[in-house]
Design a protein around this motif. Structure first.
Motif, mmCIF file in Angstrom:
data_model
loop_
_atom_site.group_PDB
_atom_site.id
_atom_site.type_symbol
_atom_site.label_atom_id
_atom_site.label_comp_id
_atom_site.label_asym_id
_atom_site.label_seq_id
_atom_site.Cartn_x
_atom_site.Cartn_y
_atom_site.Cartn_z
ATOM 1 N N LEU A 1 3.094 -1.221 3.946
ATOM 2 C CA LEU A 1 3.048 0.089 3.840
ATOM 3 C C LEU A 1 4.115 0.832 3.286
ATOM 4 N N VAL A 2 4.021 1.469 2.194
ATOM 5 C CA VAL A 2 5.268 2.102 1.435
ATOM 6 C C VAL A 2 5.191 3.625 1.438
ATOM 7 N N HIS A 3 6.273 4.387 1.764
ATOM 8 C CA HIS A 3 6.225 5.669 1.862
ATOM 9 C C HIS A 3 7.309 6.133 0.810
ATOM 10 N N ALA B 1 -8.335 11.794 -0.599
ATOM 11 C CA ALA B 1 -8.299 11.053 0.680
ATOM 12 C C ALA B 1 -7.335 10.236 0.671
ATOM 13 N N GLY B 2 -6.585 9.536 -0.241
ATOM 14 C CA GLY B 2 -5.599 8.726 0.110
ATOM 15 C C GLY B 2 -6.360 7.286 0.299
ATOM 16 N N LEU B 3 -5.778 6.237 0.834
ATOM 17 C CA LEU B 3 -6.112 4.833 1.055
ATOM 18 C C LEU B 3 -6.994 4.935 2.389
ATOM 19 N N PHE C 1 5.032 18.808 2.856
ATOM 20 C CA PHE C 1 4.353 18.659 1.808
ATOM 21 C C PHE C 1 4.728 17.142 1.176
ATOM 22 N N SER C 2 4.167 16.185 1.723
ATOM 23 C CA SER C 2 4.530 14.715 1.446
ATOM 24 C C SER C 2 3.867 14.398 0.215
ATOM 25 N N SER C 3 2.669 14.957 -0.095
ATOM 26 C CA SER C 3 1.857 14.181 -1.073
ATOM 27 C C SER C 3 1.851 14.555 -2.431
ATOM 28 N N LEU C 4 2.651 13.176 -3.371
ATOM 29 C CA LEU C 4 2.742 13.666 -4.543
ATOM 30 C C LEU C 4 1.333 13.245 -5.589
ATOM 31 N N ASN C 5 1.529 14.014 -6.610
ATOM 32 C CA ASN C 5 0.546 13.641 -7.516
ATOM 33 C C ASN C 5 0.194 12.022 -7.732
ATOM 34 N N LEU C 6 -0.981 11.364 -7.830
ATOM 35 C CA LEU C 6 -1.103 9.791 -7.977
ATOM 36 C C LEU C 6 -0.179 9.443 -8.965
ATOM 37 N N ALA C 7 -0.225 10.044 -10.178
ATOM 38 C CA ALA C 7 0.484 9.277 -11.189
ATOM 39 C C ALA C 7 1.883 9.546 -11.143
ATOM 40 N N ALA D 1 1.044 -1.200 0.074
ATOM 41 C CA ALA D 1 0.054 0.069 -0.068
ATOM 42 C C ALA D 1 0.680 1.161 -0.108
ATOM 43 N N LEU D 2 0.663 2.335 -0.885
ATOM 44 C CA LEU D 2 1.572 3.444 -0.820
ATOM 45 C C LEU D 2 0.643 4.759 -0.197
ATOM 46 N N SER D 3 1.348 5.237 0.647
ATOM 47 C CA SER D 3 0.664 6.241 1.540
ATOM 48 C C SER D 3 1.431 7.536 2.032
ATOM 49 N N ALA D 4 0.986 8.772 1.625
ATOM 50 C CA ALA D 4 2.005 9.716 1.889
ATOM 51 C C ALA D 4 1.869 10.238 3.192
ATOM 52 N N ARG D 5 1.010 9.570 3.974
ATOM 53 C CA ARG D 5 0.946 9.604 5.449
ATOM 54 C C ARG D 5 1.563 8.633 6.430
ATOM 55 N N SER D 6 2.091 9.114 7.274
ATOM 56 C CA SER D 6 2.372 7.758 8.463
ATOM 57 C C SER D 6 1.134 7.648 9.276
ATOM 58 N N PHE E 1 1.195 -3.090 -6.184
ATOM 59 C CA PHE E 1 1.259 -1.904 -5.490
ATOM 60 C C PHE E 1 0.054 -1.161 -5.835
ATOM 61 N N VAL E 2 -0.462 -0.663 -4.576
ATOM 62 C CA VAL E 2 -1.825 -0.128 -4.291
ATOM 63 C C VAL E 2 -1.727 1.442 -3.934
ATOM 64 N N PHE E 3 -2.711 2.183 -4.775
ATOM 65 C CA PHE E 3 -2.467 3.644 -4.627
ATOM 66 C C PHE E 3 -3.836 4.047 -4.156
ATOM 67 N N GLY E 4 -3.999 5.311 -3.435
ATOM 68 C CA GLY E 4 -5.398 5.809 -2.864
ATOM 69 C C GLY E 4 -5.772 6.937 -3.689
ATOM 70 N N ASN E 5 -6.917 7.159 -3.500
ATOM 71 C CA ASN E 5 -7.590 8.415 -4.126
ATOM 72 C C ASN E 5 -6.860 9.770 -3.962
ATOM 73 N N GLU E 6 -6.988 10.512 -4.802
ATOM 74 C CA GLU E 6 -6.089 12.034 -4.976
ATOM 75 C C GLU E 6 -6.516 12.710 -3.672
HETATM 76 N N1 SAH Z 1 -3.971 13.564 0.267
HETATM 77 C C1 SAH Z 1 -3.705 12.180 0.443
HETATM 78 C C2 SAH Z 1 -2.861 11.827 -0.838
HETATM 79 C C3 SAH Z 1 -3.389 11.587 -2.064
HETATM 80 S S1 SAH Z 1 -2.094 11.506 -3.113
HETATM 81 C C4 SAH Z 1 -3.378 11.777 1.666
HETATM 82 O O1 SAH Z 1 -2.905 12.391 2.433
HETATM 83 O O2 SAH Z 1 -3.106 10.447 1.952
HETATM 84 C C5 SAH Z 1 -2.595 9.884 -3.975
HETATM 85 C C6 SAH Z 1 -1.824 8.549 -3.803
HETATM 86 O O3 SAH Z 1 -0.641 8.719 -4.249
HETATM 87 C C7 SAH Z 1 -1.763 8.339 -2.183
HETATM 88 O O4 SAH Z 1 -2.909 7.550 -1.831
HETATM 89 C C8 SAH Z 1 -0.609 7.362 -2.403
HETATM 90 O O5 SAH Z 1 -0.840 6.002 -2.690
HETATM 91 C C9 SAH Z 1 0.232 7.924 -3.491
HETATM 92 N N2 SAH Z 1 1.186 9.077 -2.821
HETATM 93 C C10 SAH Z 1 1.317 10.295 -2.862
HETATM 94 N N3 SAH Z 1 2.308 10.807 -2.248
HETATM 95 C C11 SAH Z 1 3.177 9.880 -1.747
HETATM 96 C C12 SAH Z 1 4.187 9.576 -0.870
HETATM 97 N N4 SAH Z 1 4.901 10.547 -0.402
HETATM 98 N N5 SAH Z 1 4.426 8.287 -0.408
HETATM 99 C C13 SAH Z 1 3.536 7.261 -0.978
HETATM 100 N N6 SAH Z 1 2.593 7.137 -1.502
HETATM 101 C C14 SAH Z 1 2.368 8.532 -2.067
#
Ligand code: SAH
Length: 239
Positions: free
Chosen positions: A128-130, A115-117, A137-143, A77-82, A108-113
């Motif tokens: 859980l992969v980071h 709300a995340g997973l 500002f740890s949130s990358l664009n999904l793609a 699972a990929l998550s931007a948040r711990s 590799f499982v990605f969440g919604n733009e």
């Molecule tokens: N706002 C959401 C982030 C959504 S970004 C949140 O806070 O969780 C869309 C998806 O991209 C996330 O669900 C995750 O699967 C992936 N992603 C974005 N940034 C990431 C990061 N730094 N580490 C791991 N996955 C990330």
């Protein structure tokens, strides 16, 4: 490439699905699964996929995450948040290495733009992969997150530089030929006496050049030959 699957959970923007397909194809991945996409198929997905529309066309749509990963031996699972509670946490590089080492179907499982997973989606996975990022500002664009994963997978499988010309490497014999030629030229011009230690110096010099190409040795030998024959290089340009 190992059979690595990319799963997008509830993606809201079809453009991101297309960009993810493109990111995958550029790295050699092809297995894309979509869990409850808001809109798919969609023209924006096609536009963003460019020449990776084949990956989009083969993408399957699933009602549940379980349905998209049930036949995998592991899911990351990929998550931007711990999270306070989570499966085992890995950075993306170690996760890619583990996935490649499994040499089996892994996802590799990605969440919604936005709300995340969800926790439920995360706990359907074993890891859980980071992706290390700016803590503020740890949130990358999904793609783009898909791109990073696909790139790390590729680097585990094929770190070779596709742009570097494949050249025949110089052998010991080629090098010995060059050393003999250098010595001949150095003695003939009086630059070196037969007792000199110069020969050790150039052996040391060339031993510091990694992966000397045969053609490079030949260029140096050609130059020595031309200098020794007293020909002016401009009379007969080397080509
Ligand atoms: N706002 C959401 C982030 C959504 S970004 C949140 O806070 O969780 C869309 C998806 O991209 C996330 O669900 C995750 O699967 C992936 N992603 C974005 N940034 C990431 C990061 N730094 N580490 C791991 N996955 C990330």
């Amino acid at each position: 490439m190992p059979p690595i699957r990319i799963v997008l959970c509830r993606p809201s923007h079809p453009g991101n699905i297309g960009a993810a397909a493109r990111a995958m194809k550029a790295m050699g991945l092809a297995d894309l699964r979509l869990v409850q996409p808001e809109r798919f198929p969609a023209p924006e997905a096609q536009w963003m996929a460019t020449s990776a529309v084949d990956v989009l066309e083969r993408a399957t749509v699933h009602e549940t995450l379980h349905d998209a990963i049930h036949d995998c031996v592991a899911a990351f699972a990929l998550s931007a948040r711990s999270r306070e509670w989570s499966p085992q946490v890995l950075d993306v590089r170690s996760a890619a290495a583990q996935a490649v080492e499994m040499n089996d179907r892994v996802a590799f499982v990605f969440g919604n733009e936005a709300a995340g997973l969800t926790n439920e989606e995360m706990f359907a996975c074993q890891y859980l992969v980071h992706i290390p990022a700016n803590p503020e500002f740890s949130s990358l664009n999904l793609a783009q997150a898909v791109q990073v994963v696909a790139y790390e997978v590729r680097m585990c499988v094929d770190p070779a530089m596709p742009f570097s010309r494949v050249e025949k490497r110089a052998t010991v014999e080629d090098l010995e030929g060059l050393y003999a030629h250098l010595e001949e030229a150095a003695v003939a011009t009086g630059f070196m006496t037969p007792q000199s230690r110069l020969r050790e110096r150039w052996r040391r010099l060339f031993s510091r050049v990694p992966a000397l190409a045969r053609e490079e040795v030949n260029i140096l030998r050609g130059l020595l030959k031309a200098l020794m024959s007293g020909r002016h290089p401009r009379d007969e340009p080397r080509e």
